[in-house]
Enzyme design. Structure first.
Site, PDB file in Angstrom:
ATOM      1  N   THR A   1     101.129   0.517 -17.019  1.00  0.00           N
ATOM      2  CA  THR A   1     100.263   2.277 -16.952  1.00  0.00           C
ATOM      3  C   THR A   1     101.488   3.088 -16.400  1.00  0.00           C
ATOM      4  OG1 THR A   1      98.108   1.396 -16.602  1.00  0.00           O
ATOM      5  CG2 THR A   1      98.853   3.419 -16.157  1.00  0.00           C
TER       6      THR A   1
ATOM      7  N   GLU B   1      89.315   3.788  -7.233  1.00  0.00           N
ATOM      8  CA  GLU B   1      90.041   3.359  -8.844  1.00  0.00           C
ATOM      9  C   GLU B   1      91.833   3.365  -8.888  1.00  0.00           C
ATOM     10  OE1 GLU B   1      91.065   4.058 -13.533  1.00  0.00           O
ATOM     11  OE2 GLU B   1      90.392   5.758 -12.620  1.00  0.00           O
TER      12      GLU B   1
HETATM   13  N1  HSE Z   1      94.733  10.553 -18.932  1.00  0.00           N
HETATM   14  C1  HSE Z   1      95.608   9.107 -17.493  1.00  0.00           C
HETATM   15  C2  HSE Z   1      97.177   8.681 -17.693  1.00  0.00           C
HETATM   16  C3  HSE Z   1      94.644   8.194 -16.676  1.00  0.00           C
HETATM   17  O1  HSE Z   1      96.460   8.605 -19.301  1.00  0.00           O
HETATM   18  O2  HSE Z   1      97.785   8.499 -17.988  1.00  0.00           O
HETATM   19  C4  HSE Z   1      94.653   6.751 -18.316  1.00  0.00           C
HETATM   20  O3  HSE Z   1      94.109   5.908 -17.677  1.00  0.00           O
END
Ligand code: HSE
Length: 291
Positions: free
Chosen positions: A168, A120
């Site tokens: 992200t 990942e």
């Molecule tokens: N725990 C991590 C975040 C991974 O919240 O950035 C989320 O997929």
């Protein structure tokens, strides 16, 4: 040829940032593997146009390499990328379970978690196991430096996924570097409540335990309509609401009978701010399954 179905997951659960995760009954990725001299990857399904098929750039390519298990790998995406539902983790988890079996590598499910997490990392840049762990093991998982702890759980949830994206990178950038002792004490209390709720299959305790004033408010500000959707879900009977993973998915915990009204309230609330969305009426469920 082997086929594995690995479920979507929701990480963090508010109070368990980078620690908690749950497997969801739906949606899921389906991965088919067949022995080959070299790894090749094809991707179909939801959002497949955004996923590279080059094994060096795809999460399952890294898993195949880590297991020294070259294969033709077909990924049928049921989990939309960039949803906050562990899309790349579901593919990595499915590939790890499938290739371990195909090549008879003999790793336990627990041992496959760090292997899938490395896979990942190819796409996310960091190897968080909080999505791959529940996708492989099922139920509720707690990931720490000491390893993974898992408990089976059955908690009804609704996940509402807007047709918007949150990077992200942005979602990690807004995470505060520091927190007050008071906020940390509150969050520890909620995390403990949530954990007890999972072991008792109690949606009231799990809903209460989602509360977090450190990371979630910052993440929520990146999701247009979040406050409205949260209020609407609570009014319709949700016991707690939070951001799913890095977002933009929003997770609501509720009793089984409230799933339908909570789902439509969330979709309607997104609609009022001009955003289309889809709600999954689902539950915390099992991990990757070999067909
Ligand atoms: N725990 C991590 C975040 C991974 O919240 O950035 C989320 O997929």
């Amino acid at each position: 040829m082997l086929t594995v179905r690995a479920p979507a997951t929701s990480a963090n659960l508010g109070s368990g940032f980078d620690v908690f995760g749950v497997a969801l009954e739906t949606p899921a990725d389906i991965v088919r593997v067949e022995r080959a001299a070299e790894t090749s990857i094809t991707v179909t399904g939801t959002g497949s146009q955004y996923i590279p098929e080059d094994p060096d750039e795809n999460t399952v390519g890294a898993v195949a390499e880590a297991l020294d298990a070259p294969a033709h790998i077909r990924i049928d995406k049921g989990v939309r990328p960039a949803s906050g539902l562990g899309s790349s983790a579901a593919s990595a988890a499915a590939a790890a379970v499938a290739l371990n079996e195909l090549y008879d590598r003999g790793y336990s499910r627990e041992e496959l978690v760090p292997i899938a997490a490395e896979g990942e990392a190819v796409v996310s840049g960091e190897a968080h196991a909080d999505n791959v762990a529940p996708s492989i093991l099922g139920g509720f998982t707690v990931v720490t430096d000491d390893g993974v702890t898992q408990v089976d759980a059955s908690i009804p949830v609704v996940v509402c996924l807007p047709e918007t994206a949150v990077s992200t990178r942005d979602a990690r950038r807004v995470v505060p570097a520091e927190a007050s002792l008071e906020a940390i004490v509150d969050t520890v209390g909620h995390a403990a409540t949530l954990t007890v709720g999972m072991t008792r299959n109690d949606p009231e305790l799990v809903g209460q335990g989602l509360r977090d004033e450190i990371v979630t408010p910052e993440r929520a500000s990146l999701i247009d309509g979040y406050d409205r959707v949260r209020e609407a879900a609570l009014e319709a009977g949700a016991t707690g609401v939070t951001v799913s993973g890095a977002g933009p998915g929003i997770l609501a915990v509720c009793h089984r009978s409230a799933r339908r009204p909570v789902a439509s309230a969330m979709v309607d609330a997104f609609d009022t701010v001009g955003i289309e969305s889809r709600a999954y009426q689902t539950a915390v469920g099992g991990g990757a399954t070999l067909y």
